[in-house]
Design an enzyme around this catalytic site. Structure first.
Site, PDB file in Angstrom:
ATOM      1  N   LYS A 196     -13.831   1.309  15.572  1.00  0.00           N
ATOM      2  CA  LYS A 196     -12.566   0.562  15.718  1.00  0.00           C
ATOM      3  C   LYS A 196     -12.062   0.639  17.166  1.00  0.00           C
ATOM      4  CE  LYS A 196     -11.154   0.921  10.905  1.00  0.00           C
ATOM      5  NZ  LYS A 196     -10.410   1.647   9.878  1.00  0.00           N
ATOM      6  N   ASP A 217      -4.607  -6.310   5.113  1.00  0.00           N
ATOM      7  CA  ASP A 217      -5.730  -7.073   5.679  1.00  0.00           C
ATOM      8  C   ASP A 217      -5.855  -8.440   5.010  1.00  0.00           C
ATOM      9  OD1 ASP A 217      -6.516  -5.096   7.453  1.00  0.00           O
ATOM     10  OD2 ASP A 217      -7.686  -4.045   5.921  1.00  0.00           O
ATOM     11  N   PHE A 239      -4.462   3.410  14.904  1.00  0.00           N
ATOM     12  CA  PHE A 239      -4.699   4.426  13.884  1.00  0.00           C
ATOM     13  C   PHE A 239      -5.882   3.970  13.040  1.00  0.00           C
ATOM     14  CE2 PHE A 239      -1.770   8.007  13.049  1.00  0.00           C
ATOM     15  CZ  PHE A 239      -1.083   7.959  14.245  1.00  0.00           C
ATOM     16  N   ASP A 250      -5.416  -9.508  12.925  1.00  0.00           N
ATOM     17  CA  ASP A 250      -5.358  -8.099  13.336  1.00  0.00           C
ATOM     18  C   ASP A 250      -4.418  -7.957  14.537  1.00  0.00           C
ATOM     19  OD1 ASP A 250      -7.185  -5.436  12.806  1.00  0.00           O
ATOM     20  OD2 ASP A 250      -6.295  -5.527  14.804  1.00  0.00           O
ATOM     21  N   LYS A 305       7.596 -17.552 -11.307  1.00  0.00           N
ATOM     22  CA  LYS A 305       6.917 -16.323 -11.730  1.00  0.00           C
ATOM     23  C   LYS A 305       5.577 -16.668 -12.393  1.00  0.00           C
ATOM     24  CE  LYS A 305       7.633 -12.481 -14.825  1.00  0.00           C
ATOM     25  NZ  LYS A 305       8.057 -12.306 -16.201  1.00  0.00           N
ATOM     26  N   ASN A 310       0.848  -1.206   0.000  1.00  0.00           N
ATOM     27  CA  ASN A 310       0.000   0.000   0.000  1.00  0.00           C
ATOM     28  C   ASN A 310       0.881   1.253   0.000  1.00  0.00           C
ATOM     29  OD1 ASN A 310       0.590   0.733   2.849  1.00  0.00           O
ATOM     30  ND2 ASN A 310      -0.363  -1.249   3.212  1.00  0.00           N
ATOM     31  N   LYS A 366     -11.942  -3.043  18.754  1.00  0.00           N
ATOM     32  CA  LYS A 366     -10.590  -3.577  18.968  1.00  0.00           C
ATOM     33  C   LYS A 366     -10.157  -3.453  20.431  1.00  0.00           C
ATOM     34  CE  LYS A 366      -9.083  -2.721  14.188  1.00  0.00           C
ATOM     35  NZ  LYS A 366      -7.939  -2.790  13.277  1.00  0.00           N
TER      36      LYS A 366
HETATM   37  N1  CTP Z   1      -4.151  -3.145  11.966  1.00  0.00           N
HETATM   38  C1  CTP Z   1      -3.496  -4.207  12.558  1.00  0.00           C
HETATM   39  N2  CTP Z   1      -3.475  -5.414  11.926  1.00  0.00           N
HETATM   40  C2  CTP Z   1      -4.098  -5.593  10.745  1.00  0.00           C
HETATM   41  C3  CTP Z   1      -4.778  -4.502  10.137  1.00  0.00           C
HETATM   42  C4  CTP Z   1      -4.784  -3.295  10.778  1.00  0.00           C
HETATM   43  O1  CTP Z   1      -2.929  -4.039  13.645  1.00  0.00           O
HETATM   44  N3  CTP Z   1      -4.028  -6.775  10.174  1.00  0.00           N
HETATM   45  C5  CTP Z   1      -4.151  -1.860  12.694  1.00  0.00           C
HETATM   46  C6  CTP Z   1      -3.422  -0.730  12.024  1.00  0.00           C
HETATM   47  O2  CTP Z   1      -2.053  -0.712  12.411  1.00  0.00           O
HETATM   48  C7  CTP Z   1      -4.167   0.487  12.542  1.00  0.00           C
HETATM   49  C8  CTP Z   1      -5.571  -0.027  12.773  1.00  0.00           C
HETATM   50  O3  CTP Z   1      -5.488  -1.448  12.789  1.00  0.00           O
HETATM   51  O4  CTP Z   1      -3.644   0.906  13.782  1.00  0.00           O
HETATM   52  C9  CTP Z   1      -6.594   0.375  11.768  1.00  0.00           C
HETATM   53  O5  CTP Z   1      -6.195   0.070  10.467  1.00  0.00           O
HETATM   54  P1  CTP Z   1      -7.147   0.410   9.242  1.00  0.00           P
HETATM   55  O6  CTP Z   1      -6.474  -0.044   7.975  1.00  0.00           O
HETATM   56  O7  CTP Z   1      -7.628   1.829   9.342  1.00  0.00           O
HETATM   57  O8  CTP Z   1      -8.420  -0.458   9.548  1.00  0.00           O
HETATM   58  P2  CTP Z   1      -8.746  -1.968   9.506  1.00  0.00           P
HETATM   59  O9  CTP Z   1      -8.877  -2.443  10.917  1.00  0.00           O
HETATM   60  O10 CTP Z   1      -7.762  -2.700   8.646  1.00  0.00           O
HETATM   61  O11 CTP Z   1     -10.202  -1.948   8.848  1.00  0.00           O
HETATM   62  P3  CTP Z   1     -10.663  -1.399   7.397  1.00  0.00           P
HETATM   63  O12 CTP Z   1      -9.507  -1.683   6.465  1.00  0.00           O
HETATM   64  O13 CTP Z   1     -11.867  -2.178   7.116  1.00  0.00           O
HETATM   65  O14 CTP Z   1     -10.939   0.064   7.568  1.00  0.00           O
END
Ligand code: CTP
Length: 403
Positions: free
Chosen positions: A337, A279, A323, A306, A289, A210, A341
């Site tokens: 969140k 995610d 975040f 997560d 490849k 990303n 969480k």
């Molecule tokens: N995060 C994490 N582990 C993951 C995904 C996210 O610890 N596998 C944490 C990120 O470091 C951040 C928070 O979750 O602190 C929120 O990440 P964000 O991408 O905004 O949200 P998601 O929980 O992934 O949900 P969505 O993508 O549906 O918004």
């Protein structure tokens, strides 16, 4: 707001080739909001003209201890009393020896001797001069007297040799001064920060990732260090130089980051999850490849675990800050969140906008915790990090006092 805003800084310039870097340093201090008065030694004027510093600082340059006009206007004692901090950059080996001896033969020496405010030195000299036992002893004694020694850095030197002795870069010196002016609200605390993107391999040459640059996480690590914390930084692949004082653990995939963070979290007082963790990860990493074909390609992705929820669920959990990167309904998603969480605090930012978010130098945050919220308007990520660390220390201390 920078910690240097409205700070009165005497910039002492001594006679070394790095004096040219003090010009940029003056500009950067002024840009950070500081009021700068430059004091040059006689030798320094052989490298840079006083007029240059006068134009850059907007103030008359101070040169001579025995200038009667000068002494009646702003003499060495008044200069020393005017300042909030004295930074000598570059500081030559000779100047360090004079400072150690308590010499007052030059205006800058006299100002430092009369100072009751912090004095910082950015040594700059040839590597052999730096390692000479006399210079090392001078440095050790000055450090014992609470003079801040900033650097020197390692690298190519003007004389053509390479090693320790380069003056720290102006931007790093400004950061070091910010640290000196920062209240040590996290003294004795350990902070774990995750930063940057993760990379999920598809085959030996391709991966999913990303737009995260890691800038917010690295700025938070630095701000926590400045506030007195011991910092561990678990970082995905980024192009940034980590803070020198941080312990750095480099990871690549979401699974690597999960294992590193979970292994470290219970040993820390605070966890700040700034990393943009994938995610989803490819269900299978192809050994060879992936070759192209005429039809569309479907790739099966599996959910990753997560990290944030897992940290918040640990039996001995740190104060946990998440975040949220959002493209819509920022406050509602962030609150959801925070609750789902089980976090102590969440900092939400817009992504995909013309300003702020991923891969930008600036950001704005909406921060929320049980019972409170605060909006931090658009500013450099360094400034936002300072403000967020202040909020985290306040809430962390409040929680500690009630348990
Ligand atoms: N995060 C994490 N582990 C993951 C995904 C996210 O610890 N596998 C944490 C990120 O470091 C951040 C928070 O979750 O602190 C929120 O990440 P964000 O991408 O905004 O949200 P998601 O929980 O992934 O949900 P969505 O993508 O549906 O918004």
């Amino acid at each position: 707001m920078s910690r240097l805003t409205e700070k009165r800084i005497i910039l002492g310039v001594t006679g070394g080739i790095a004096a040219y870097k003090a010009c940029d340093l003056t500009r950067q201090l002024i840009r950070a909001g500081a009021c700068v008065r430059v004091v040059m030694t006689r030798a320094a004027t052989s490298f840079v003209a006083p007029l240059t510093f006068q134009a850059l600082s907007g103030n008359q340059v101070h040169l001579d201890l025995l200038d009667t006009e000068e002494e009646s206007a702003m003499g060495h004692i008044r200069l020393a009393r005017w300042a909030d901090l004295i930074l000598v950059a570059p500081a030559t080996a000779d100047f360090m020896a004079r400072l150690r001896a308590g010499s007052a033969g030059e205006l800058l020496d006299a100002v430092c001797l009369a100072a009751e405010v912090p004095v910082a030195l950015a040594p700059a000299m040839n590597r052999a001069m730096w390692y000479n036992p006399a210079t090392q002893e001078n440095a050790a004694i000055l450090a014992e007297r609470r003079v801040h020694l900033l650097g020197p850095d390692k690298g190519m030197q003007a004389c053509g040799e390479s090693g320790f002795g380069r003056m720290m870069e102006p931007i790093e010196l400004c950061q070091a001064l910010e640290a000196i002016f920062t209240e040590k609200t996290l003294a004795g605390c350990s902070v774990l920060v995750s930063a940057g993107p993760t990379r999920e391999s598809l085959d030996p040459v391709r991966y999913l990732t990303n737009r995260s640059s890691g800038k917010m996480g690295y700025a938070l690590a630095q701000a926590a260090i400045n506030a007195g914390a011991k910092v561990t930084l678990v970082s995905g692949p980024v192009l940034l130089e980590p803070p020198k004082e941080a312990i750095v653990v480099k990871v690549e995939t979401a699974a690597d980051m999960f294992n590193s963070v979970i292994g470290l979290a219970s040993g820390h007082d605070i966890y700040i999850g700034t990393a943009a963790v994938a995610d989803y990860t490819p269900a299978q990493v192809e050994e060879g490849k992936i070759k192209k074909h005429d039809e569309a390609l479907t790739i099966l992705l599996n959910r990753t675990r997560d990290i944030l929820s897992a940290v918040a669920g640990l039996p001995s959990r740190p104060f946990t800050v998440g975040f949220a990167a959002e493209t819509g309904h920022l406050e509602a998603h962030a609150k959801e969140k925070l609750e789902s969480k089980g976090l102590d605090m969440i900092a939400a930012n817009w992504v995909g906008q013309p300003e702020g978010g991923f891969d930008r130098d600036e950001n704005a945050l909406w921060v929320c915790w049980p019972g409170g919220e605060k909006y931090l308007p658009m500013a450099s990520k360094q400034n936002i990090a300072i403000q967020l660390i202040e909020l985290i220390s306040e809430n962390y201390s409040a929680q500690k006092n009630t348990t």
